[in-house]
Design a protein around this motif. Structure first.
Motif, short mmCIF file in Angstrom:
data_model
loop_
_atom_site.label_atom_id
_atom_site.label_comp_id
_atom_site.label_asym_id
_atom_site.label_seq_id
_atom_site.Cartn_x
_atom_site.Cartn_y
_atom_site.Cartn_z
N ALA C 29 0.83 -1.20 0.00
CA ALA C 29 0.00 0.00 0.00
C ALA C 29 0.87 1.25 0.00
O ALA C 29 0.57 2.22 -0.71
N ILE C 30 1.95 1.25 0.81
CA ILE C 30 2.80 2.44 0.89
C ILE C 30 3.56 2.64 -0.42
O ILE C 30 3.58 3.74 -0.98
N ALA C 31 4.16 1.56 -0.94
CA ALA C 31 4.92 1.70 -2.18
C ALA C 31 4.02 2.16 -3.31
O ALA C 31 4.31 3.12 -4.03
N GLY C 32 2.91 1.44 -3.49
CA GLY C 32 1.97 1.80 -4.54
C GLY C 32 1.38 3.18 -4.33
O GLY C 32 1.24 3.98 -5.27
N GLY C 33 1.03 3.46 -3.08
CA GLY C 33 0.44 4.76 -2.77
C GLY C 33 1.40 5.89 -3.06
O GLY C 33 1.00 6.94 -3.58
N LEU C 34 2.67 5.72 -2.73
CA LEU C 34 3.67 6.75 -3.01
C LEU C 34 3.83 6.97 -4.51
O LEU C 34 3.84 8.10 -5.00
N ALA C 35 3.94 5.85 -5.25
CA ALA C 35 4.15 5.96 -6.69
C ALA C 35 2.98 6.69 -7.34
O ALA C 35 3.17 7.66 -8.09
N LEU C 36 1.78 6.22 -7.06
CA LEU C 36 0.60 6.87 -7.63
C LEU C 36 0.45 8.28 -7.06
O LEU C 36 0.07 9.22 -7.78
N GLY C 37 0.81 8.43 -5.80
CA GLY C 37 0.66 9.72 -5.14
C GLY C 37 1.51 10.82 -5.75
O GLY C 37 1.08 11.96 -5.86
N ILE C 38 2.75 10.46 -6.12
CA ILE C 38 3.62 11.48 -6.74
C ILE C 38 2.95 12.01 -8.01
O ILE C 38 2.90 13.22 -8.24
N GLU C 100 -4.87 5.43 -0.36
CA GLU C 100 -3.76 6.11 0.31
C GLU C 100 -3.02 7.05 -0.63
O GLU C 100 -2.41 8.03 -0.20
N ALA C 101 -3.09 6.75 -1.95
CA ALA C 101 -2.43 7.64 -2.91
C ALA C 101 -2.96 9.06 -2.79
O ALA C 101 -2.21 10.03 -2.94
N SER C 102 -4.25 9.19 -2.52
CA SER C 102 -4.82 10.54 -2.44
C SER C 102 -4.22 11.31 -1.27
O SER C 102 -3.97 12.51 -1.36
N PRO C 148 8.84 13.67 7.46
CA PRO C 148 8.05 13.36 8.68
C PRO C 148 6.58 13.10 8.35
O PRO C 148 6.00 12.14 8.87
N SER C 149 5.98 13.93 7.49
CA SER C 149 4.56 13.71 7.14
C SER C 149 4.39 12.40 6.42
O SER C 149 3.40 11.70 6.62
N LEU C 150 5.34 12.05 5.54
CA LEU C 150 5.21 10.80 4.80
C LEU C 150 5.30 9.61 5.76
O LEU C 150 4.54 8.64 5.63
N ILE C 151 6.21 9.70 6.72
CA ILE C 151 6.34 8.60 7.68
C ILE C 151 5.07 8.49 8.52
O ILE C 151 4.56 7.39 8.76
N THR C 152 4.56 9.64 8.96
CA THR C 152 3.32 9.62 9.73
C THR C 152 2.20 8.96 8.93
O THR C 152 1.44 8.14 9.46
N GLN C 153 2.10 9.31 7.65
CA GLN C 153 1.06 8.70 6.82
C GLN C 153 1.31 7.22 6.67
O GLN C 153 0.38 6.42 6.63
N GLY C 154 2.58 6.81 6.59
CA GLY C 154 2.93 5.40 6.53
C GLY C 154 2.42 4.65 7.75
O GLY C 154 1.89 3.54 7.65
N VAL C 155 2.57 5.30 8.91
CA VAL C 155 2.06 4.71 10.15
C VAL C 155 0.54 4.56 10.08
O VAL C 155 -0.03 3.54 10.49
N VAL C 156 -0.12 5.57 9.52
CA VAL C 156 -1.58 5.51 9.36
C VAL C 156 -1.95 4.34 8.46
O VAL C 156 -2.88 3.59 8.76
N VAL C 157 -1.21 4.15 7.36
CA VAL C 157 -1.48 3.04 6.45
C VAL C 157 -1.34 1.72 7.20
O VAL C 157 -2.18 0.82 7.08
N PHE C 158 -0.27 1.62 7.99
CA PHE C 158 -0.03 0.41 8.76
C PHE C 158 -1.22 0.09 9.66
O PHE C 158 -1.67 -1.06 9.76
#
Lengths: 243, 241, 218
Positions: C29-38, C100-102, C148-158
């Protein structure tokens, strides 16, 4: 694409339409109750976090951290499945049988506590953004601490906190959807109930999506209206404003 | 009127005020200057009890700060303060900013408070701004309202914490003019500022502070023309050009 | 009130299997979300209306939806598109990536926008091109700001992966639930689940805090 006949009419057919409407009512009830309690508790915890008295501050910080680092679903399961097993036999029987909609109230407790930590965080940030000298200025004209809070700090804090609070209120309403996992008959649950009876999952789920969209618009609109009423010319309360 | 006796203050391990002694007599205007971090603002804030201190004592009109019965609220009613960033209450109109303290603290009735507020606004030169909100005023106007707000409580002493440092250059004069006028009318004032022109015109005494200590003091002539300490010489050279 | 903690040790492998699934889903979810998110984030910054409006519509739509509903929606939608039934892990992955991409998109948009125009102008005035400016000045700074925001969002995804429970995915929470149904030791099990989540999320939030402090001093 798999052959699929869309049948949107199931949404307003009897009894499915009625189920969905009941679900919406439950979602709104749940959302409003949880917003109310979480705001109440959030204000208290928020004040604890900025107080000078260390024990209260540490308690509030621990409170926030615990509710923030455990998923809401886990917390709900804990309240619904785990806590009742701690009661002695007769109280547990009473709780399950005598309290109507036990699962509804469990979610109210669980979601309110979870959301209160988030509300507390926003309130703390709002109060902190008010400069210390604003408080000093009030004191320097002879106000007591109470008067300074009442006439200067709190009116300002309320205005500052409305935009982030809008986001938190939306989050509460969205989180009510998790109540379906413990059997609360709210919107998401009902949409899946319709799916179970009609096998038209996409239509039912899409209907639920539209309902949450409408809820969002209503909440954002209401908070925007409140913001307008309280607005003061020249006071910028969105991010980036220095006070 | 104000006696500062051996006052020292620590923030954690840092000593921000180091054995400060000073007397400010009634009607005197004292200017406090010095580099940033020298403790000037902190000293000013100890005078009306906004900053506590660990050692020494301050007496205002005979009331000692170390007396546990001292009511700081009452004390602050008699001392007005003007801040660097004006600190007007943004959610209230200009006139409400001025009247709220007299109404809520001194229990004056509203119409009388309003009349006095308008008179004060006239005195600082901006009566037409009465119904506007602070966000719509310029910096210089806001600071003049702040002065009027402080004067509304009819204080015996006025404290100014770098009142013109946050102002655009063209607005500094309008605020200084109000302060000069106040000084000439006999108000007791303690002013933290870099505006040496103001100091030359009305100051009875100038205190130069560095690292929490009073390094030098003098009447305006003796300080500007012949500073004794190296630090003061250095400081004046930097700001006076 | 007697606790029997052996329920955790006895079922430890089973529970850890669920935790592994949780991590797998989170990572995808994080990898895909980041890729699509960018992509979506940059689209939100575009001047081309045909790119800006769909991206904005997408982001705003996702913000109105509970994730649990999105999971259901893709569970019904994907078989229609693919013409065949789809496994719960696959369906959950797709729902998570898109949802999560959004959120990642908004973080990245804000991160890029936070680089002051002055920086861009300074780079241009020294002779750099648009892509060079992006590569050497904007993107490195933006990444440092948004970490920091990306990591926080990663925690949310988790934490959000626990919601895959609703389509029966055997992740950590569901595993505990299965054991609970068999052994009726709810308190011990859910405390354990809470504790594990807490340890992971708390340590990540400490990492974030330290990063923020270092950023403040830079």
């Amino acid at each position: 694409m798999l052959a699929y006949d869309f049948k949107w009419s199931i949404l307003w057919q009897d009894p499915y339409g009625g189920w969905i409407l009941d679900g919406i009512a439950t979602t709104i009830k749940l959302g409003v109750l949880c917003c109310f309690f979480s705001l109440l508790i959030g204000v208290i915890i928020g004040t604890f976090r900025i107080t000078h008295y260390k024990p209260l501050r540490v308690f509030a910080e621990a409170y926030t951290e615990i509710f923030r680092d455990i998923p809401l679903l886990v917390q709900l399961f804990f309240w619904y499945f785990a806590i009742p097993t701690l009661f002695p036999e007769n109280i547990r029987v009473w709780v399950y049988q005598e309290i109507p909609n036990f699962e509804f109230w469990v979610v109210v407790v669980g979601l309110s506590l979870y959301s209160s930590s988030r509300m507390a965080e926003q309130i703390r940030a709002g109060i902190n953004s008010i400069s210390a000298d604003q408080f000093n200025a009030a004191l320097s004209t002879g106000f007591s601490h109470y008067q300074a809070y009442r006439y200067v700090i709190l009116p300002l804090a309320v205005r500052l906190v409305i935009p982030p609070l809008t986001t938190e209120i939306l989050t509460v309403f969205k989180n009510t959807a998790l109540a379906m996992t413990v059997g609360v008959l709210e919107t998401t649950f009902m949409s899946q109930q319709v799916e179970a009876y009609t096998f038209h999952g996409l239509e039912a789920t899409t209907a639920a999506c539209v309902i949450y969209m409408i809820i969002t618009l209503v909440v954002v609109g209401t908070m925007g209206w409140i913001e307008k009423i309280l607005a003061v010319p020249g006071l910028i309360t969105r991010k980036g404003a220095r006070l | 009127m104000i006696e500062i006796v051996n006052v020292s203050k620590w923030y954690g391990d840092i000593k921000v005020l180091d054995n400060v002694n000073e007397t400010i007599k009634k009607g005197q205007v004292v200017v406090i200057c010095g580099p940033s971090g020298s403790g000037k603002s902190t000293l000013l804030k100890t005078l009306n009890g906004l900053e506590p201190f660990q050692e020494g004592d301050i007496q205002v009109d005979g009331i000692s700060f170390s007396d546990p019965k001292t009511d700081f609220m009452k004390l602050r009613q008699k001392m007005g303060m003007v801040f660097q960033r004006f600190e007007l209450y943004p959610h209230m109109k200009v006139i409400e900013n001025i009247t709220i303290a007299p109404v809520k603290v001194l229990k004056q009735d509203k119409s009388r408070a309003n009349k006095k507020a308008m008179a004060l606004l006239e005195r600082v030169g901006i009566p037409e701004q009465a119904d506007k909100y602070p966000g719509n005023l310029s910096g210089g106007q806001q600071q003049r309202v702040a002065i009027a707000r402080a004067l509304a409580m009819e204080p015996d002493i006025m404290l100014f914490d770098e009142p013109t440092s946050a102002l655009d250059p063209e607005m500094i004069k309008e605020v200084l003019d109000v302060m000069v006028d106040l000084a000439k009318s006999g108000m007791t004032m303690a002013v933290v500022t870099h505006e040496m022109g103001f100091a030359k015109e009305v100051a009875d005494e100038i205190i130069f502070m560095d690292e929490g200590r009073i390094i030098e003091r003098g009447t305006d002539k003796s300080f500007f023309e012949n500073p004794k300490s190296e630090r003061a010489k250095d400081f004046l050279r930097k700001i006076l050009i | 009130m007697n606790f029997e903690w052996q329920v955790i040790t006895h079922n430890f492998t089973f529970l850890m299997g669920g935790l592994v699934t949780t991590f797998e889903l989170a990572l995808i979810a994080i990898a895909g979300g980041l890729a699509l998110g960018i992509l979506v984030g940059m689209a939100r910054l575009s001047n081309i209306k045909a790119i800006y409006y769909p991206a904005t519509l997408f982001v705003n739509l996702m913000r109105t939806q509970p994730l649990i509903l999105v999971i259901f929606w893709f569970y019904f939608f994907m078989p229609l598109v693919l013409g065949r039934p789809i496994g719960d892990f696959m369906s959950a992955s797709i729902a998570f990536i898109i949802f999560e991409a959004s959120y990642f998109a908004e973080i990245m948009r804000a991160g890029i926008q936070s680089i002051s125009k002055g920086q861009v102008e300074a780079a241009y005035s020294t002779g750099f091109t648009y892509w060079q400016t992006m590569r050497y000045f904007i993107i490195p700074q933006a990444l440092r700001n948004m970490l920091p925001s990306l990591i926080t969002q990663g925690v949310v995804v988790f934490q959000d992966t626990s919601l895959a429970y609703v389509i029966g995915l055997r992740e950590f929470l569901r595993s505990a639930n299965v054991v609970d149904a068999r052994e009726m030791r709810s308190v011990e099990l859910y405390l354990f689940v809470g504790l594990v989540y807490f340890m992971v999320c708390f340590s990540m939030s400490r990492v974030c805090k330290r990063m923020e402090l270092k950023k403040g001093n830079a």
